[in-house]
Each structure stands twice: as structure tokens, then as C-alpha cells.
Design a protein around this motif. Structure first.
Motif, PDB file in Angstrom:
ATOM      1  N   HIS A   1       0.855  -1.709  -0.388  1.00 58.21           N
ATOM      2  CA  HIS A   1      -0.355   0.237  -0.198  1.00 58.21           C
ATOM      3  C   HIS A   1       0.696   1.421  -0.414  1.00 58.21           C
ATOM      4  O   HIS A   1       2.009   1.006   0.262  1.00 58.21           O
TER       5      HIS A   1
ATOM      6  N   ALA B   1       0.082   5.582   0.690  1.00 54.97           N
ATOM      7  CA  ALA B   1      -0.481   6.340   1.090  1.00 54.97           C
ATOM      8  C   ALA B   1      -0.014   7.817   1.007  1.00 54.97           C
ATOM      9  O   ALA B   1       0.862   8.409   0.926  1.00 54.97           O
TER      10      ALA B   1
ATOM     11  N   VAL C   1      -5.748  11.834   3.506  1.00 55.98           N
ATOM     12  CA  VAL C   1      -5.337  11.150   2.982  1.00 55.98           C
ATOM     13  C   VAL C   1      -5.198   9.934   2.207  1.00 55.98           C
ATOM     14  O   VAL C   1      -6.698  10.032   2.079  1.00 55.98           O
ATOM     15  N   TYR C   2      -4.769  10.057   0.957  1.00 53.54           N
ATOM     16  CA  TYR C   2      -5.589   9.123  -0.222  1.00 53.54           C
ATOM     17  C   TYR C   2      -4.507   7.553   0.315  1.00 53.54           C
ATOM     18  O   TYR C   2      -3.803   7.578   0.193  1.00 53.54           O
ATOM     19  N   LEU C   3      -5.397   5.913   0.122  1.00 58.71           N
ATOM     20  CA  LEU C   3      -4.625   5.080   0.234  1.00 58.71           C
ATOM     21  C   LEU C   3      -4.645   4.286  -1.506  1.00 58.71           C
ATOM     22  O   LEU C   3      -5.842   4.400  -1.075  1.00 58.71           O
TER      23      LEU C   3
END
Length: 85
Positions: A27, A29, A78-80
Motif C-alpha cells: 500500500h 498513502a 489522505v488517499y490510500l
């Protein structure tokens, strides 16, 4: 969106996804304020540009990442993304 900013932002985000993939991370972020600071950009319009790039279909497709969620963190977002192989 100013095309110069969009290309600059898109390139930076793509490099970050590539670095995460190379490091074996699943992942990545992106905090809008951190992206703005890393690029040395200022202003509310820049934040809008960053949000727009992160929400396009083009960015995740080209970066080989899947958008998972966006969360507000104080005055920031925040974009994950999941890093795809």
C-alpha cells in the motif's frame, strides 16, 4: 487544472508508487499536504490539483495502483492505494 502542475504532481505520485512497489510494499498513502510540500508548491489551488490527480482514472491506471479510500485527517486528506504488481 494547470497542466504544468498536473504533470508535475502525476510524475511525483507515480514515482512514489514505483518506489513502494520496488520496496515490496502493498500500500501507499498520500497526504495532500505532504505532496504539496515535497513538490515545493504553495496555495489552495495546488491542493485542488493534487486532489484532482489522485481522483482521476488515469493516475492509478498508469501507476498500476488501485484506489482504496480517502480519509480526512485534520485539515488534510489522505488517499490510500493498493500497489498492484
Amino acid at each position: 487544472m494547470a497542466s504544468g502542475n498536473a504533470a508535475h504532481i502525476h510524475g511525483y505520485l507515480g514515482r512514489r508508487v514505483h518506489q513502494a512497489r520496488s520496496a515490496g510494499e502493498k500500500h501507499v498513502a498520500f497526504m495532500v499536504g505532504d505532496v504539496r510540500d515535497a513538490l515545493g508548491l504553495r496555495g489552495t489551488a495546488v491542493d485542488v490539483d493534487i486532489h484532482q490527480v489522485l481522483l482521476t482514472k488515469k493516475f492509478p491506471r498508469e501507476a498500476r495502483a488501485k484506489f482504496l479510500c480517502m480519509a480526512e485527517q485534520g485539515l488534510d486528506a489522505v488517499y490510500l492505494f493498493r500497489v498492484l504488481p
